[in-house]
Design a protein around this motif. Structure first.
Motif, PDB file in Angstrom:
ATOM      1  N   ILE A 113     -46.947 -28.770 -81.375  1.00 33.15           N
ATOM      2  CA  ILE A 113     -46.852 -27.321 -81.657  1.00 33.15           C
ATOM      3  C   ILE A 113     -45.447 -26.930 -82.116  1.00 33.15           C
ATOM      4  O   ILE A 113     -45.290 -25.996 -82.899  1.00 33.15           O
ATOM      5  CB  ILE A 113     -47.302 -26.511 -80.422  1.00 33.15           C
ATOM      6  CG1 ILE A 113     -47.457 -25.004 -80.746  1.00 33.15           C
ATOM      7  CG2 ILE A 113     -46.332 -26.641 -79.257  1.00 33.15           C
ATOM      8  CD1 ILE A 113     -48.786 -24.647 -81.284  1.00 33.15           C
ATOM      9  N   GLY A 118     -37.019 -17.472 -81.861  1.00 31.98           N
ATOM     10  CA  GLY A 118     -36.960 -16.341 -80.937  1.00 31.98           C
ATOM     11  C   GLY A 118     -36.146 -16.658 -79.706  1.00 31.98           C
ATOM     12  O   GLY A 118     -35.280 -15.887 -79.298  1.00 31.98           O
ATOM     13  N   LEU A 149     -39.969 -12.213 -82.739  1.00 35.16           N
ATOM     14  CA  LEU A 149     -40.238 -13.563 -83.221  1.00 35.16           C
ATOM     15  C   LEU A 149     -41.280 -14.264 -82.352  1.00 35.16           C
ATOM     16  O   LEU A 149     -42.142 -14.981 -82.872  1.00 35.16           O
ATOM     17  CB  LEU A 149     -38.946 -14.378 -83.248  1.00 35.16           C
ATOM     18  CG  LEU A 149     -38.000 -14.025 -84.387  1.00 35.16           C
ATOM     19  CD1 LEU A 149     -36.623 -14.581 -84.135  1.00 35.16           C
ATOM     20  CD2 LEU A 149     -38.534 -14.548 -85.699  1.00 35.16           C
ATOM     21  N   VAL A 150     -41.212 -14.059 -81.043  1.00 39.93           N
ATOM     22  CA  VAL A 150     -42.202 -14.691 -80.171  1.00 39.93           C
ATOM     23  C   VAL A 150     -43.590 -14.114 -80.458  1.00 39.93           C
ATOM     24  O   VAL A 150     -44.581 -14.854 -80.506  1.00 39.93           O
ATOM     25  CB  VAL A 150     -41.807 -14.519 -78.689  1.00 39.93           C
ATOM     26  CG1 VAL A 150     -42.901 -15.014 -77.782  1.00 39.93           C
ATOM     27  CG2 VAL A 150     -40.528 -15.277 -78.402  1.00 39.93           C
ATOM     28  N   PRO A 152     -46.000 -24.106 -87.581  1.00 38.44           N
ATOM     29  CA  PRO A 152     -45.340 -22.809 -87.794  1.00 38.44           C
ATOM     30  C   PRO A 152     -45.107 -21.991 -86.521  1.00 38.44           C
ATOM     31  O   PRO A 152     -44.003 -21.450 -86.363  1.00 38.44           O
ATOM     32  CB  PRO A 152     -46.287 -22.103 -88.763  1.00 38.44           C
ATOM     33  CG  PRO A 152     -46.948 -23.189 -89.498  1.00 38.44           C
ATOM     34  CD  PRO A 152     -47.050 -24.350 -88.572  1.00 38.44           C
ATOM     35  N   PRO A 153     -46.070 -21.871 -85.588  1.00 36.24           N
ATOM     36  CA  PRO A 153     -45.795 -21.042 -84.398  1.00 36.24           C
ATOM     37  C   PRO A 153     -44.567 -21.531 -83.635  1.00 36.24           C
ATOM     38  O   PRO A 153     -43.774 -20.715 -83.146  1.00 36.24           O
ATOM     39  CB  PRO A 153     -47.048 -21.207 -83.542  1.00 36.24           C
ATOM     40  CG  PRO A 153     -48.091 -21.670 -84.456  1.00 36.24           C
ATOM     41  CD  PRO A 153     -47.430 -22.416 -85.550  1.00 36.24           C
ATOM     42  N   GLY A 154     -44.393 -22.855 -83.555  1.00 40.17           N
ATOM     43  CA  GLY A 154     -43.231 -23.414 -82.872  1.00 40.17           C
ATOM     44  C   GLY A 154     -41.937 -22.968 -83.515  1.00 40.17           C
ATOM     45  O   GLY A 154     -40.954 -22.695 -82.828  1.00 40.17           O
ATOM     46  N   LEU A 159     -47.205 -16.824 -92.443  1.00 40.39           N
ATOM     47  CA  LEU A 159     -47.353 -17.458 -91.138  1.00 40.39           C
ATOM     48  C   LEU A 159     -47.423 -18.977 -91.211  1.00 40.39           C
ATOM     49  O   LEU A 159     -47.225 -19.655 -90.212  1.00 40.39           O
ATOM     50  CB  LEU A 159     -48.593 -16.912 -90.438  1.00 40.39           C
ATOM     51  CG  LEU A 159     -48.505 -15.415 -90.143  1.00 40.39           C
ATOM     52  CD1 LEU A 159     -49.840 -14.874 -89.717  1.00 40.39           C
ATOM     53  CD2 LEU A 159     -47.457 -15.138 -89.086  1.00 40.39           C
ATOM     54  N   ALA A 160     -47.719 -19.535 -92.383  1.00 41.85           N
ATOM     55  CA  ALA A 160     -47.761 -20.990 -92.468  1.00 41.85           C
ATOM     56  C   ALA A 160     -46.672 -21.538 -93.370  1.00 41.85           C
ATOM     57  O   ALA A 160     -46.197 -22.639 -93.180  1.00 41.85           O
ATOM     58  CB  ALA A 160     -49.131 -21.452 -92.963  1.00 41.85           C
ATOM     59  N   ALA A 213     -44.534 -12.974 -83.344  1.00 47.26           N
ATOM     60  CA  ALA A 213     -44.922 -13.577 -84.618  1.00 47.26           C
ATOM     61  C   ALA A 213     -45.474 -14.968 -84.382  1.00 47.26           C
ATOM     62  O   ALA A 213     -46.430 -15.397 -85.037  1.00 47.26           O
ATOM     63  CB  ALA A 213     -43.727 -13.642 -85.561  1.00 47.26           C
ATOM     64  N   SER A 214     -44.892 -15.675 -83.419  1.00 55.71           N
ATOM     65  CA  SER A 214     -45.368 -17.011 -83.087  1.00 55.71           C
ATOM     66  C   SER A 214     -46.815 -16.958 -82.604  1.00 55.71           C
ATOM     67  O   SER A 214     -47.645 -17.777 -83.005  1.00 55.71           O
ATOM     68  CB  SER A 214     -44.447 -17.603 -82.026  1.00 55.71           C
ATOM     69  OG  SER A 214     -45.043 -18.670 -81.380  1.00 55.71           O
ATOM     70  N   PHE A 235     -41.356 -20.085 -85.166  1.00 53.63           N
ATOM     71  CA  PHE A 235     -41.083 -18.706 -84.740  1.00 53.63           C
ATOM     72  C   PHE A 235     -40.593 -18.685 -83.297  1.00 53.63           C
ATOM     73  O   PHE A 235     -39.647 -17.983 -82.956  1.00 53.63           O
ATOM     74  CB  PHE A 235     -42.353 -17.852 -84.850  1.00 53.63           C
ATOM     75  CG  PHE A 235     -42.683 -17.401 -86.237  1.00 53.63           C
ATOM     76  CD1 PHE A 235     -41.869 -16.503 -86.900  1.00 53.63           C
ATOM     77  CD2 PHE A 235     -43.818 -17.858 -86.883  1.00 53.63           C
ATOM     78  CE1 PHE A 235     -42.176 -16.074 -88.176  1.00 53.63           C
ATOM     79  CE2 PHE A 235     -44.133 -17.433 -88.164  1.00 53.63           C
ATOM     80  CZ  PHE A 235     -43.313 -16.547 -88.806  1.00 53.63           C
ATOM     81  N   PHE A 236     -41.268 -19.470 -82.439  1.00 55.84           N
ATOM     82  CA  PHE A 236     -40.956 -19.433 -81.009  1.00 55.84           C
ATOM     83  C   PHE A 236     -39.538 -19.932 -80.742  1.00 55.84           C
ATOM     84  O   PHE A 236     -38.755 -19.278 -80.059  1.00 55.84           O
ATOM     85  CB  PHE A 236     -41.983 -20.279 -80.246  1.00 55.84           C
ATOM     86  CG  PHE A 236     -41.824 -20.211 -78.770  1.00 55.84           C
ATOM     87  CD1 PHE A 236     -42.233 -19.089 -78.072  1.00 55.84           C
ATOM     88  CD2 PHE A 236     -41.258 -21.260 -78.065  1.00 55.84           C
ATOM     89  CE1 PHE A 236     -42.087 -19.005 -76.711  1.00 55.84           C
ATOM     90  CE2 PHE A 236     -41.100 -21.191 -76.699  1.00 55.84           C
ATOM     91  CZ  PHE A 236     -41.513 -20.062 -76.015  1.00 55.84           C
ATOM     92  N   LEU A 287     -53.620 -20.651 -86.866  1.00 53.37           N
ATOM     93  CA  LEU A 287     -53.856 -22.100 -86.813  1.00 53.37           C
ATOM     94  C   LEU A 287     -55.343 -22.394 -86.652  1.00 53.37           C
ATOM     95  O   LEU A 287     -55.831 -23.441 -87.047  1.00 53.37           O
ATOM     96  CB  LEU A 287     -53.112 -22.713 -85.621  1.00 53.37           C
ATOM     97  CG  LEU A 287     -51.658 -23.088 -85.768  1.00 53.37           C
ATOM     98  CD1 LEU A 287     -51.211 -23.834 -84.534  1.00 53.37           C
ATOM     99  CD2 LEU A 287     -51.443 -23.942 -86.990  1.00 53.37           C
ATOM    100  N   SER A 328     -49.108 -16.284 -85.385  1.00 50.17           N
ATOM    101  CA  SER A 328     -49.209 -17.502 -86.178  1.00 50.17           C
ATOM    102  C   SER A 328     -50.158 -18.512 -85.531  1.00 50.17           C
ATOM    103  O   SER A 328     -50.901 -19.217 -86.217  1.00 50.17           O
ATOM    104  CB  SER A 328     -47.810 -18.086 -86.337  1.00 50.17           C
ATOM    105  OG  SER A 328     -47.840 -19.262 -87.045  1.00 50.17           O
ATOM    106  N   VAL A 329     -50.154 -18.563 -84.190  1.00 51.90           N
ATOM    107  CA  VAL A 329     -51.082 -19.463 -83.486  1.00 51.90           C
ATOM    108  C   VAL A 329     -52.517 -19.100 -83.833  1.00 51.90           C
ATOM    109  O   VAL A 329     -53.348 -19.982 -84.085  1.00 51.90           O
ATOM    110  CB  VAL A 329     -50.875 -19.375 -81.950  1.00 51.90           C
ATOM    111  CG1 VAL A 329     -52.014 -20.062 -81.224  1.00 51.90           C
ATOM    112  CG2 VAL A 329     -49.570 -20.001 -81.547  1.00 51.90           C
TER     113      VAL A 329
END
Lengths: 249, 198
Positions: free
Chosen positions: A191, A203, B176-177, A195-197, B22-23, B179-180, A199-200, B187, B183-184
């Motif tokens: 992860i 942050g 940002l979190v 991409p989510p990683g 997001l990707a 946004a994460s 952003f995380f 997925l 983004s999940v």
């Protein structure tokens, strides 16, 4: 002596006090996109730094020649020329980096850091100071990318600096090709690379930097909406101004 | 039929699986900067769709010309200039002839010039080797995907306003979190397009 001291200040401010990514929140797109591995992050940092230094020097040298009204297009042409040069060099000598960065290499043109420094610094300061400012900001950008990508690569792939060999191939044959992190190597947390990683991790990194800055009595890094955008002066964006004020306030 | 299938697949891929924000992380600045209110987010998104479609339509023939003269290395310079000039031109035309549309979209236009999503979609169309119709579909899809992400995220942010967030996470970090997490959710679309069209 005084001259030297101020140059040192121009250099060091870009790394910590005014780090373009972690303090000014500029250039977020490449920061998130290319930090899946340390080697591509370093490659991106170095490529952007070269463009930044060269464009700062040329823009500063031409600052009295370029008419004020057409300065933004002029800056864009100068930056785009250097990006093209860097793109050709990378394609010719470090093809692995070209493959890793893909479309983000030409997209250095629209990296806010470069146009932002041209507008905020190089257009008002002499050549040497602009070069040093570009170098400092470039190093600051690279350091931020290095931090992000270290976290993401160690947790997400269980390696550190994997593939650095292809990057260093430009200096001859290097046998060092990164480390492998025990345990995480067999059980990587994918992860972090997705991409989510990105952003995380960004942050959490921003939260940490804000905490550190606050403990030293410095203001927190905030997304300043349109104020940070180099185009801000050219567009009478009432709604955007409002939104950035809200962000600030 | 095959052709339509391919185009629908490109469109859905650009909107869902390969969402530009997001990707692919293109256009993060407006995503974080103007997503605070739903109205501004939507205005920005419509302007982005418009500029993406227009710049693809204009740069496609220019690219064909550059390729035929063996001048591909000029792509970056030519495209950024063409996009910048085009946006300026559209702004002037709208101001003069369609003031209503100008007041709705005009303010966002100059900002889009340096938006990496627009230059990104143009360059990616070339990298993928798309023809004219495919390029246009991909651009509109990218714009719609941008709109979808902005729409969802501005909703999330409006709700986040009233919440009690730990002090060190306030502002950019929590954004940002969030946004994460958005983004999940995207997925989940991975692989779905291939399965529909296989």
């Amino acid at each position: 002596m005084a001259e030297k001291k101020s140059l040192g200040k121009e250099f060091s401010k870009g790394i910590i006090a005014e780090n373009p990514v972690l303090r000014l929140v500029l250039g977020t797109c490449p920061t998130l996109a290319v930090t899946t591995s340390v080697s591509s992050a370093i490659g991106m940092g170095v490529a952007a730094s070269i463009v930044l230094i060269c464009s700062n020097v040329v823009i500063s040298a031409l600052r009295k020649v370029i008419p004020n009204k057409v300065r933004i297009p002029a800056y864009v042409v100068i930056i785009a020329s250097f990006v093209t040069i860097v793109q050709m060099i990378v394609k010719a000598f470090v093809p692995a980096l070209d493959a890793a960065l893909g479309v983000y290499l030409p997209l250095i043109v629209v990296n806010c850091i470069i146009l932002g420094r041209a507008e905020a610094f190089a257009s008002k300061n002499p050549v040497l100071a602009s070069a040093v400012d570009g170098l400092g900001m470039g190093v600051g950008f690279t350091v931020a990318l290095f931090l992000m990508s270290s976290i993401r690569e160690i947790f997400g792939a269980g390696t550190f600096m994997a593939g650095i060999k292809d990057l260093l191939a430009i200096f001859g044959d290097v046998s060092f090709n990164g480390f492998s992190v025990p345990f995480l190597n067999e059980n990587p947390m994918l992860i972090f690379l997705l991409p989510p990683g990105g952003f995380f991790v960004f942050g959490i990194l921003m939260a940490t930097v804000n905490k550190l800055a606050e403990s030293k009595g410095k203001p927190r890094a905030e997304l300043r909406g349109c104020e940070a955008c180099p185009m801000a002066k050219n567009c009478n964006l009432h709604s955007c101004e409002n939104s950035s004020k809200e962000v600030n306030g | 039929m095959e052709m339509t299938k391919g185009l629908v697949s490109i469109l859905l891929t650009a909107i869902l699986t390969n969402n530009y924000i997001l990707a692919k992380f293109l256009g993060i600045c407006p995503f974080l900067g103007v997503s605070k209110k739903l109205n501004t987010a939507m205005g920005m998104s419509v302007a982005v769709i418009f500029v993406m479609a227009l710049s693809t339509a204009v740069t496609y023939p220019i690219n064909t010309l550059l390729v035929s003269r063996d001048m591909e290395y000029l792509q970056t310079i030519v495209f950024i200039l063409v996009i910048a000039a085009l946006v300026q031109l559209v702004e002037i035309i709208l101001k003069k002839y369609i003031p209503a549309l100008y007041s709705a979209l005009g303010i966002y236009l100059p900002l889009i010039t340096t938006n990496c999503a627009v230059l990104g979609v143009v360059l990616l169309n070339i990298d993928e080797g798309y023809g004219f119709v495919e390029s246009m579909v991909n651009s509109v899809g990218a714009g719609l995907g941008f709109m979808l992400a902005m729409f969802m995220f501005s909703g999330v942010r409006e709700r986040m306003e009233a919440n009690d967030i730990p002090k060190f996470m306030r502002g950019l970090p929590i954004t940002l979190v969030a946004a994460s997490l958005v983004s999940v959710s995207f997925l989940g679309f991975a692989g779905i397009i291939e399965n529909i069209f296989s």
